[in-house]
Scaffold this motif. Sequence first.
Motif, PDB file in Angstrom:
ATOM      1  N   SER A  28      -3.462  -4.137   1.641  1.00 49.74           N
ATOM      2  CA  SER A  28      -3.548  -2.674   1.699  1.00 49.74           C
ATOM      3  C   SER A  28      -2.231  -2.084   2.201  1.00 49.74           C
ATOM      4  N   VAL A  29      -2.135  -0.778   2.092  1.00 49.51           N
ATOM      5  CA  VAL A  29      -0.981  -0.064   2.634  1.00 49.51           C
ATOM      6  C   VAL A  29      -0.891  -0.316   4.144  1.00 49.51           C
ATOM      7  N   ALA A  30      -2.027  -0.303   4.836  1.00 44.91           N
ATOM      8  CA  ALA A  30      -2.032  -0.572   6.279  1.00 44.91           C
ATOM      9  C   ALA A  30      -1.468  -1.957   6.582  1.00 44.91           C
ATOM     10  N   GLN A  31      -1.820  -2.950   5.776  1.00 43.11           N
ATOM     11  CA  GLN A  31      -1.299  -4.300   5.990  1.00 43.11           C
ATOM     12  C   GLN A  31       0.208  -4.348   5.730  1.00 43.11           C
ATOM     13  N   ALA A  32       0.670  -3.587   4.752  1.00 44.10           N
ATOM     14  CA  ALA A  32       2.110  -3.519   4.487  1.00 44.10           C
ATOM     15  C   ALA A  32       2.827  -2.906   5.687  1.00 44.10           C
ATOM     16  N   ARG A  33       2.289  -1.809   6.209  1.00 42.82           N
ATOM     17  CA  ARG A  33       2.908  -1.164   7.377  1.00 42.82           C
ATOM     18  C   ARG A  33       2.928  -2.121   8.559  1.00 42.82           C
ATOM     19  N   ASP A  34       1.812  -2.817   8.804  1.00 45.14           N
ATOM     20  CA  ASP A  34       1.754  -3.767   9.913  1.00 45.14           C
ATOM     21  C   ASP A  34       2.759  -4.910   9.734  1.00 45.14           C
ATOM     22  N   LEU A  47       8.025   2.843  12.268  1.00 47.92           N
ATOM     23  CA  LEU A  47       6.701   2.851  11.637  1.00 47.92           C
ATOM     24  C   LEU A  47       5.568   2.601  12.634  1.00 47.92           C
ATOM     25  N   ALA A  48       5.853   2.685  13.926  1.00 52.21           N
ATOM     26  CA  ALA A  48       4.878   2.372  14.968  1.00 52.21           C
ATOM     27  C   ALA A  48       3.566   3.126  14.769  1.00 52.21           C
ATOM     28  N   ARG A  49       2.491   2.467  15.103  1.00 56.34           N
ATOM     29  CA  ARG A  49       1.180   3.115  15.086  1.00 56.34           C
ATOM     30  C   ARG A  49       1.218   4.263  16.083  1.00 56.34           C
ATOM     31  N   GLY A  50       0.615   5.360  15.745  1.00 57.18           N
ATOM     32  CA  GLY A  50       0.679   6.532  16.590  1.00 57.18           C
ATOM     33  C   GLY A  50       1.748   7.517  16.144  1.00 57.18           C
ATOM     34  N   ALA A  52       3.426   9.746  13.240  1.00 51.97           N
ATOM     35  CA  ALA A  52       2.959  10.388  11.999  1.00 51.97           C
ATOM     36  C   ALA A  52       3.836   9.908  10.846  1.00 51.97           C
ATOM     37  N   VAL A  53       3.240   9.102   9.974  1.00 53.79           N
ATOM     38  CA  VAL A  53       3.932   8.568   8.799  1.00 53.79           C
ATOM     39  C   VAL A  53       2.984   8.709   7.618  1.00 53.79           C
ATOM     40  N   ARG A  54       3.464   9.221   6.528  1.00 50.73           N
ATOM     41  CA  ARG A  54       2.687   9.361   5.299  1.00 50.73           C
ATOM     42  C   ARG A  54       3.109   8.267   4.322  1.00 50.73           C
ATOM     43  N   ALA A  55       2.242   7.992   3.346  1.00 47.12           N
ATOM     44  CA  ALA A  55       2.534   6.973   2.351  1.00 47.12           C
ATOM     45  C   ALA A  55       2.246   7.505   0.950  1.00 47.12           C
ATOM     46  N   ALA A  56       3.014   7.013   0.003  1.00 52.23           N
ATOM     47  CA  ALA A  56       2.789   7.304  -1.414  1.00 52.23           C
ATOM     48  C   ALA A  56       2.848   5.982  -2.165  1.00 52.23           C
ATOM     49  N   LEU A  57       1.869   5.765  -3.009  1.00 51.98           N
ATOM     50  CA  LEU A  57       1.789   4.564  -3.821  1.00 51.98           C
ATOM     51  C   LEU A  57       2.069   4.954  -5.260  1.00 51.98           C
ATOM     52  N   ASN A  58       3.135   4.408  -5.817  1.00 55.71           N
ATOM     53  CA  ASN A  58       3.567   4.743  -7.178  1.00 55.71           C
ATOM     54  C   ASN A  58       3.659   6.258  -7.363  1.00 55.71           C
ATOM     55  N   GLN A  59       4.271   6.909  -6.378  1.00 59.36           N
ATOM     56  CA  GLN A  59       4.587   8.335  -6.374  1.00 59.36           C
ATOM     57  C   GLN A  59       3.366   9.249  -6.252  1.00 59.36           C
ATOM     58  N   ALA A  60       2.258   8.725  -5.755  1.00 56.46           N
ATOM     59  CA  ALA A  60       1.067   9.543  -5.496  1.00 56.46           C
ATOM     60  C   ALA A  60       0.651   9.327  -4.039  1.00 56.46           C
ATOM     61  N   LEU A  61       0.423  10.411  -3.314  1.00 57.61           N
ATOM     62  CA  LEU A  61      -0.004  10.278  -1.929  1.00 57.61           C
ATOM     63  C   LEU A  61      -1.236   9.392  -1.831  1.00 57.61           C
ATOM     64  N   CYS A  62      -1.294   8.591  -0.783  1.00 58.10           N
ATOM     65  CA  CYS A  62      -2.436   7.689  -0.601  1.00 58.10           C
ATOM     66  C   CYS A  62      -2.712   7.529   0.881  1.00 58.10           C
ATOM     67  N   ASP A  63      -3.893   6.990   1.199  1.00 56.63           N
ATOM     68  CA  ASP A  63      -4.143   6.659   2.592  1.00 56.63           C
ATOM     69  C   ASP A  63      -3.911   5.160   2.770  1.00 56.63           C
ATOM     70  N   GLU A  64      -4.015   4.720   4.002  1.00 57.62           N
ATOM     71  CA  GLU A  64      -3.641   3.335   4.290  1.00 57.62           C
ATOM     72  C   GLU A  64      -4.649   2.302   3.801  1.00 57.62           C
ATOM     73  N   SER A  65      -5.791   2.736   3.292  1.00 55.61           N
ATOM     74  CA  SER A  65      -6.760   1.781   2.759  1.00 55.61           C
ATOM     75  C   SER A  65      -6.468   1.427   1.299  1.00 55.61           C
ATOM     76  N   ALA A  66      -5.513   2.102   0.666  1.00 55.69           N
ATOM     77  CA  ALA A  66      -5.192   1.857  -0.745  1.00 55.69           C
ATOM     78  C   ALA A  66      -4.730   0.417  -0.940  1.00 55.69           C
ATOM     79  N   ALA A  67      -5.242  -0.220  -2.000  1.00 56.72           N
ATOM     80  CA  ALA A  67      -4.884  -1.601  -2.323  1.00 56.72           C
ATOM     81  C   ALA A  67      -3.592  -1.636  -3.130  1.00 56.72           C
ATOM     82  N   LEU A  68      -2.774  -2.638  -2.858  1.00 60.49           N
ATOM     83  CA  LEU A  68      -1.494  -2.817  -3.540  1.00 60.49           C
ATOM     84  C   LEU A  68      -1.593  -3.895  -4.608  1.00 60.49           C
ATOM     85  N   LYS A  69      -0.753  -3.753  -5.634  1.00 59.52           N
ATOM     86  CA  LYS A  69      -0.635  -4.759  -6.687  1.00 59.52           C
ATOM     87  C   LYS A  69       0.824  -5.161  -6.799  1.00 59.52           C
TER      88      LYS A  69
END
Length: 83
Positions: A28-34, A47-50, A52-69
């Motif tokens: 997941s995005v969370a695992q990538a950040r970790d 990128l520390a927890r706490g 405020a960091v946003r993520a985009a997966l393939n140029q679309a906003l996503c939350d940290e539960s999004a799965a990566l390929k």
Amino acid sequence: MLIRLRFFASLREALGPEASLELPEGASVAQARDALIARGEPFAAALARGRAVRAALNQALCDESAALKAGDELAFFPPVTGG
């Protein structure tokens, strides 16, 4: 699997414009950040927890539960405010 990372704004200043990361399939995005935080400085501070960091997966906003390929592009950036 290998994913491409991009960093923007203050994260780009701290981490550079691009990097790559090897992760297990289905991570997941969370695992990538970790995994990046685990690399130590400067990733741990930027990128520390706490923080405020946003993520985009393939140029679309996503939350940290999004799965990566394999081959995905994952971007991290600080929140943007308008004025």
